[in-house]
Design a protein around this motif. Structure first.
Motif: not given
Length: 383
Positions: A217-219, A242-245, A267-273
């Protein structure tokens, strides 16, 4: 229907095997099979009979819903297209369904309104799955408004629908007052009009939600401090994705909040730089936090230095059991650091480090470390 019209393995082949005559309806056979299986607690047979419904007509589905004496779950994923409202009307009239799964179907405005009406008054429905159902923002808004009055639903999955500003506000209002919902899926809406901030703000007062999926999703509407607030004020969330956000610098505040949080387990934050500075803050959070069990940093670009920070924290951490560092630009130095973790950490159960640039020397280091501690499930190759 003639014997042999469905290939082996197809749900309707189960119906074929009963040699249905031209005078026996499919709906009648499915009903009899399902009720027979439920009464004898044959879960496998009941599931096959239920799956067969997906391939029949709306008329047959309604007939089964009305005539079955034991059916409490309706799973029509992938195939429900047509008069959804009529199906929901039959389900509502039965007053016994606990699970309704319409994912990958096509729910028009009339169908969404019927679902909202059902949800508003239902005292039995526990799980509602509407992912990828082509519901528009107005339909989501109706469902959100109905959720305010619902007192039975525990799981609601609305991911990959057209959820915009109005829809998220309606869901947020519901979350702020609802006292039964435990699992909410809102992933994959990918619109700049998806108001994530309203969802986060609603969690200030919510005391029941345990699982929240906001991935993909967009933030735009969120501020940097919103994520810290989310983890420092909420005391019920157990799993957050919050992956890919495109979190960017918001990752700092997220993990600063994690330092004070005592409930998050996954906690998932995959795909975030994630840059070096952010990896250090993640490391500090892992050092302090005693509740986190699973952390997904897949495709986070933490590199060798970031991996070393994480590894340093894991030498003393006694709570984390699953860690995913796949596709994160980790090379030899980072692998060596994680190999030391494999040898010394007695809590970690699963480590994913696949799809990184690892030469044979790095793989050999991991292999030797794994020989020292074979209790860890080590993944060095993509599935």
């Amino acid at each position: 229907m003639k014997q042999g019209t469905c290939h082996k393995g197809h749900p309707l082949s189960l119906i074929d095997s009963f040699l249905i005559s031209d005078y026996t309806s499919i709906s009648r056979v499915i009903t009899v099979l399902y009720d027979y299986a439920k009464k004898r607690k044959n879960i496998k047979l009941a599931k096959k009979a239920s799956e067969a419904l997906q391939y029949t007509s709306i008329k047959n589905i309604i007939s089964v819903v009305k005539s079955s004496t034991t059916m409490t779950e309706l799973r029509l994923k992938r195939y429900l297209k047509g008069d959804v409202a009529a199906v929901i009307s039959a389900v509502r009239a039965s007053e016994k369904f606990t699970i309704l799964d319409l994912q990958y179907g096509k729910v028009d405005s009339k169908g969404a309104e019927a679902i909202a009406k059902f949800l508003k008054n239902s005292e039995t429905l526990r799980t509602l799955i509407l992912e990828n159902s082509e519901i528009d923002d107005a339909g989501i808004s109706s469902i959100g408004n109905a959720l305010i009055e619902n007192k039975s639903l525990t799981t609601l999955k609305l991911g990959y629908n057209k959820i915009y500003f109005k829809g998220t506000l309606a869901i947020a209002r519901a979350i702020s007052v609802n006292k039964t919902l435990e699992h909410l899926g809102l992933e994959g809406c990918s619109s700049p009009r998806f108001n994530m901030k309203s969802i986060i703000d609603a969690l200030k007062t919510n005391k029941t939600l345990k699982v929240l999926n906001l991935a993909n999703n967009r933030t735009e509407y969120t501020s940097i401090g919103d994520f810290k607030m989310l983890l420092t004020t909420n005391r019920t969330l157990v799993e957050l994705n919050l992956g890919y956000c495109a979190l960017s610098v918001a990752t700092n505040n997220l993990f600063n909040g994690l330092m004070a949080n005592k409930t998050i387990r996954i906690l998932g934050i995959e795909g975030n730089i994630i840059r070096c500075k952010q990896a250090k803050i993640i490391s500090d959070a892992i050092n302090v936090n005693k509740s986190l069990k699973k952390l997904n940093l897949y495709k986070s670009s933490i590199g060798d230095k970031g991996a070393r920070y994480i590894a340093a924290a894991l030498k003393s951490n006694k709570s984390l059991t699953h860690l995913n560092l796949g596709l994160s630009k980790i090379r030899y130095d980072g692998v060596v650091a994680m190999a030391e973790v494999i040898e010394s950490n007695k809590t970690l159960e699963e480590l994913h480090i696949y799809s990184n640039t690892m030469e044979s020397e790095a793989l050999e280091v991991l292999k030797k470390a794994h020989e020292v501690n074979k209790t860890i499930r080590l993944f060095t190759k993509a599935y």
